[in-house]
Write a protein that holds these residues in place. Structure first.
Motif, short mmCIF file in Angstrom:
data_model
loop_
_atom_site.label_atom_id
_atom_site.label_comp_id
_atom_site.label_asym_id
_atom_site.label_seq_id
_atom_site.Cartn_x
_atom_site.Cartn_y
_atom_site.Cartn_z
N PRO A 95 13.77 -17.84 21.38
CA PRO A 95 13.07 -17.03 22.38
C PRO A 95 11.32 -17.23 21.92
O PRO A 95 11.05 -17.31 20.79
N ASP A 96 10.52 -16.97 22.97
CA ASP A 96 9.25 -16.76 22.84
C ASP A 96 8.37 -16.07 23.65
O ASP A 96 9.18 -15.21 24.48
N GLY A 97 7.34 -15.72 23.37
CA GLY A 97 6.47 -14.84 24.32
C GLY A 97 6.99 -13.57 24.40
O GLY A 97 7.47 -12.70 23.67
N ALA A 98 7.18 -13.16 25.74
CA ALA A 98 7.61 -11.67 26.04
C ALA A 98 9.18 -11.55 25.57
O ALA A 98 9.39 -10.47 25.05
N SER A 99 9.87 -12.68 25.51
CA SER A 99 11.40 -12.35 25.05
C SER A 99 11.28 -11.96 23.47
O SER A 99 11.97 -11.20 23.10
N SER A 100 10.52 -12.46 22.82
CA SER A 100 10.32 -12.35 21.46
C SER A 100 9.90 -10.90 21.05
O SER A 100 10.42 -10.22 20.28
N ARG A 101 8.63 -10.76 21.92
CA ARG A 101 8.25 -9.28 21.82
C ARG A 101 9.41 -8.21 22.00
O ARG A 101 9.55 -7.21 21.35
N LEU A 102 10.26 -8.48 23.22
CA LEU A 102 11.32 -7.45 23.39
C LEU A 102 12.21 -7.62 22.34
O LEU A 102 12.89 -6.46 22.09
N LEU A 103 12.76 -8.70 22.00
CA LEU A 103 13.60 -8.52 20.81
C LEU A 103 13.18 -7.76 19.43
O LEU A 103 14.06 -7.00 18.86
N THR A 151 19.08 -17.63 14.66
CA THR A 151 20.17 -17.16 15.45
C THR A 151 20.97 -15.91 14.82
O THR A 151 21.29 -15.03 15.77
N ASP A 152 20.96 -15.72 13.66
CA ASP A 152 21.41 -14.71 13.08
C ASP A 152 20.88 -13.50 13.47
O ASP A 152 21.32 -12.39 13.85
N ASP A 153 19.39 -13.36 13.42
CA ASP A 153 18.61 -12.46 13.67
C ASP A 153 18.86 -11.77 15.08
O ASP A 153 19.30 -10.52 15.39
N ILE A 154 19.13 -12.76 16.16
CA ILE A 154 19.39 -12.43 17.49
C ILE A 154 20.69 -11.79 17.57
O ILE A 154 20.56 -10.78 18.30
N VAL A 157 20.70 -16.08 26.34
CA VAL A 157 21.07 -15.45 24.94
C VAL A 157 22.14 -16.33 24.25
O VAL A 157 22.05 -16.33 23.15
N GLU A 158 22.97 -16.79 24.82
CA GLU A 158 24.09 -17.92 24.38
C GLU A 158 23.41 -18.94 23.75
O GLU A 158 23.60 -19.27 22.45
#
Length: 103
Positions: A77-85, A39-42, A67-68
């Motif tokens: 988040p996983d997959g593509a969302s994690s890669r975007l992050l 959570t802190d990373d995001i 996001v909330e």
């Protein structure tokens, strides 16, 4: 070179390679494992972009509720969302390339 000639050249080269007449150029790629985010990373990634949850979510192609939920620890988040992050973490300006001025 015409499309036909280009295709024929490629096919002939494939046959020659298969028969050992020529060597092919090889490139080995390794895909880096996807990082996981707490959570802190995001929240920190989003804050570095200077964006609200709503705008950040829109830029990533997810809902503001997503996001909330990530920031509150209800979801991860996983997959593509994690890669975007990961991309945005490493280059916070990256996300700004997809924003347009309203007006």
């Amino acid at each position: 070179m015409s499309v036909y000639k280009s295709i024929m050249q490629g096919l002939n080269e494939a046959v020659d390679y298969q028969q050992g007449k020529i060597k092919a150029r090889k490139t080995k790629l390794t895909i880096k494992p996807i990082d996981s985010f707490n959570t802190d990373d995001i929240k920190q990634i989003r804050q570095r972009t200077g964006l609200s949850q709503v705008i950040f979510a829109g830029s990533l192609g997810v809902s503001p509720k997503t996001v909330e939920a990530w920031e509150n620890g209800r979801n991860k988040p996983d997959g593509a969302s994690s890669r975007l992050l990961e991309i945005v973490r490493d280059d916070p300006a990256f996300i700004k390339r997809f924003q347009v001025e309203a007006g």
